[in-house]
Design a protein around this motif. Sequence first.
Motif, PDB file in Angstrom:
ATOM      1  N   GLY A 130       0.797  -1.221   0.000  1.00 45.21           N
ATOM      2  CA  GLY A 130       0.000   0.000   0.000  1.00 45.21           C
ATOM      3  C   GLY A 130       0.827   1.267   0.000  1.00 45.21           C
ATOM      4  O   GLY A 130       0.369   2.329  -0.430  1.00 45.21           O
ATOM      5  N   ARG A 131       2.067   1.177   0.485  1.00 47.42           N
ATOM      6  CA  ARG A 131       2.854   2.383   0.652  1.00 47.42           C
ATOM      7  C   ARG A 131       3.112   3.113  -0.655  1.00 47.42           C
ATOM      8  O   ARG A 131       3.272   4.310  -0.681  1.00 47.42           O
ATOM      9  N   THR A 132       3.197   2.356  -1.743  1.00 46.19           N
ATOM     10  CA  THR A 132       3.494   3.002  -3.015  1.00 46.19           C
ATOM     11  C   THR A 132       2.383   2.714  -4.020  1.00 46.19           C
ATOM     12  O   THR A 132       2.618   2.620  -5.206  1.00 46.19           O
ATOM     13  N   ALA A 133       1.169   2.604  -3.498  1.00 48.22           N
ATOM     14  CA  ALA A 133       0.035   2.224  -4.348  1.00 48.22           C
ATOM     15  C   ALA A 133      -0.089   3.141  -5.554  1.00 48.22           C
ATOM     16  O   ALA A 133      -0.349   2.697  -6.667  1.00 48.22           O
ATOM     17  N   LEU A 134       0.141   4.422  -5.333  1.00 52.62           N
ATOM     18  CA  LEU A 134      -0.071   5.387  -6.399  1.00 52.62           C
ATOM     19  C   LEU A 134       0.914   5.166  -7.536  1.00 52.62           C
ATOM     20  O   LEU A 134       0.556   5.261  -8.713  1.00 52.62           O
ATOM     21  N   LEU A 135       2.145   4.849  -7.180  1.00 56.84           N
ATOM     22  CA  LEU A 135       3.158   4.631  -8.214  1.00 56.84           C
ATOM     23  C   LEU A 135       2.751   3.481  -9.120  1.00 56.84           C
ATOM     24  O   LEU A 135       2.965   3.517 -10.325  1.00 56.84           O
ATOM     25  N   ASP A 136       2.130   2.467  -8.525  1.00 58.83           N
ATOM     26  CA  ASP A 136       1.687   1.350  -9.352  1.00 58.83           C
ATOM     27  C   ASP A 136       0.597   1.798 -10.319  1.00 58.83           C
ATOM     28  O   ASP A 136       0.562   1.367 -11.466  1.00 58.83           O
ATOM     29  N   ARG A 137      -0.270   2.668  -9.845  1.00 57.00           N
ATOM     30  CA  ARG A 137      -1.348   3.152 -10.728  1.00 57.00           C
ATOM     31  C   ARG A 137      -0.781   3.999 -11.868  1.00 57.00           C
ATOM     32  O   ARG A 137      -1.236   3.916 -12.999  1.00 57.00           O
TER      33      ARG A 137
END
Lengths: 539, 191
Positions: free
Chosen positions: B163-170
């Motif tokens: 979850g910590r880098t969820a945005l980067l995955d998106r």
Amino acid sequence: MAEEAPAPAELAKVDYRPPARDWREPAVDFRRGTYCYGAAPKNLQYLGLPNPRPWQPHDADWKLPPDWKQTILAGMKDRLERFRSFRLFMDICVRCGACADKCHFYLGTGDPKNMPVLRAELMRSVYRRYFTLPGRLLGRLGGGRELTEDVLKEWFYYYHQCTECRRCSVFCPFGIDTAEVTMMGRELLTLVGCNINWILEPAANCYRTGNHLGIQPHAFKDSVDFAVDELEEMTGIRVEAPINKKGAEILYVIPSAETFGTPHYYTLLGTLLLFHAIGLDYTLSAYASEGGNFGLFTSHEVMKRLNAKIYAEARRLGVKWILGGECGHMWRVVHQYMDTMNGPADFLEEPVSPVTGTRFAQARSTKMVHICEFTADLIREGKLRVDPRRNDHWVATFHDSCNPARAMGLLEEPRFVLRSVCQRFHEMPESTIRERTFCCGSGSGLGTDENFEMRMRGGFPRANAVRHVRDRFGVNLVACICAIDKATLPPLLEYWVPGMNVAGVHELVGNALVVEGEKARTQDLRGQPLASPEAPAGA
Amino acid sequence: MTLPAGARAAGGPGLGALAARRSAIAGRWLALTLESYPAPTARLLARESDPFRNPVGHTLRQALSGLAEELIGTMDPGRVTALLDSVVRVRAVQAMSAGEAVGFVFLARQALREELGSGGGLPAADGLGVLEARVDEMALSAFDLFMRCREQIHAIRAGEARGRTALLDRIREREGRSGGGPAGMDRGASP
Ligand code: SF4
Ligand code: SF4
């Protein structure tokens, strides 16, 4: 349920286990789940810190430098001379015990060495042995303790079981701030290379690229552009989010997590929308792309270096003043240390809101205003149109993050903003909020997953109060204004209070904000349906 | 698990005595449980009744009192599970072995013996036997709950890292990149 408590006589009969050990015995059991890993040598090297080598706290041999003891004692002497507060805190505790049961780590672990008075005593006993006459002459009888490797390990263990939250200091009649003792403890440990990776890696990354994750400027821009696109899809409004814009009036500094993590990101969306709505002339910076300052958990020197970047960037971009986002320890550093470390920031102007004309006199010296102060002023002066019904799917409470609350006194502004944008708001019990707020249990660089059990223990008092308002009022959202909280409250609450959500205050502002030209909102900034979706304009 | 009808029904033989002693049993059980904590902590846990100043002590006291009631009452499965969970959840993250974490349940046996064995109005021996069997039943549930808590801890830990880098995955997904995150980022440990 008081009648069920055992009578004192009955308790006295009990033969407690484990047997009462003398607290001066230092040996520590490094049990997995309760400590953070040692810092990788590359991170020490990058920051120019001593004794880089691979090591772990559970190793028997910590590979200390041969003269480690002299180094620590010399470091202590130096700091006793430089920081009056340190000497005072070593000298004046009367062991009244008022702080003893105020630490969330003590409440959650039951380990007596987590009582603030004993936590400080771990160092005080060494101080007495080497720096006071009775201690030097009488040793143990004079309350002194020999500095041994076991003592050093014990420091490491317990000074990384203190989130430097300062709750204990609120209750001490002398204002002894055990957080400062912990900071000294960590600083001394740093002198011999005993740091944790979760602190030094972000600090090294921040020093190199400007933020904790080491995101380089183009990737930072990718994230911000992504946010602008998503915001347009949601609201029909294309905002501008300038980066490194010279001559902007205001530099806006965020915790970098808003560009890569959730729920932080929704706070970024909210603030971008807010700045658009008021037509703010501002810029982000790819260099000062981090408010957080892990130097605070390392040493004064590293803290100073990381803080200086924000001001160097403000100077380079030629802004008038700095606005800071929903960050925790950035504010501790700005409020308590910046002025004497890197300040005063004479080259900047005393902050004045370009929208309301309000002069932020409290920031006269640091030239840095908190986003909640800024927004509260906008709302109070009637400059924002908000529709709080858009947050009707939330029943909110507010968790005072330790740093803004206790280190800066920011108590009313976030509440005022929240009540303005959210109809259903309930406070947690008084003894757990405002100055007496309970820490999330993961602050000060302890929020790493290898330390998970310790975090669950330390965060239990906080979670317990959240559970209370959930059961009593149906609260389903904890609002907060700290990036560490936004990262660590979700797992904490998942364990203790399943189903609870966590959000930034400005996420809720963004939900409620009525912006000219926007399309009818059917979803919040998370893409969740609103309790009562709005009809499209003209329908 | 069934109790003799007399012991289950209100006012049956022995139950009046049991109900009257419930609070003493719970108190004894609490005192025995607190032995697993160091002395100053045990004193705090026992003394401070404010649920927010003493969350662990309060949780223990509420739960053991409720469980004592269930032991001599109806053993409602939903209530027993909820009460056990509140204690096991705390002990599953404290510095204890699995045995220590759930061992507090067995201390109810000792509490029952000490409280019912000494005072008058003691139910028949088989009454105590039934109660002890109920304690064993509780201990088994406590162990299941402990295992569930530990599994949950592992699951949350794993999810947290993701979850910590969820945005980067998106972002990566949108840009159709195949992996590694946006160029120029170091995905090492970081808050
Ligand atoms: S500063 Fe916070 S964590 Fe540290 S001893 Fe005080 S109450 Fe505990
Ligand atoms: S409250 Fe202050 S004086 Fe009293 S024991 Fe704690 S630190 Fe010492």
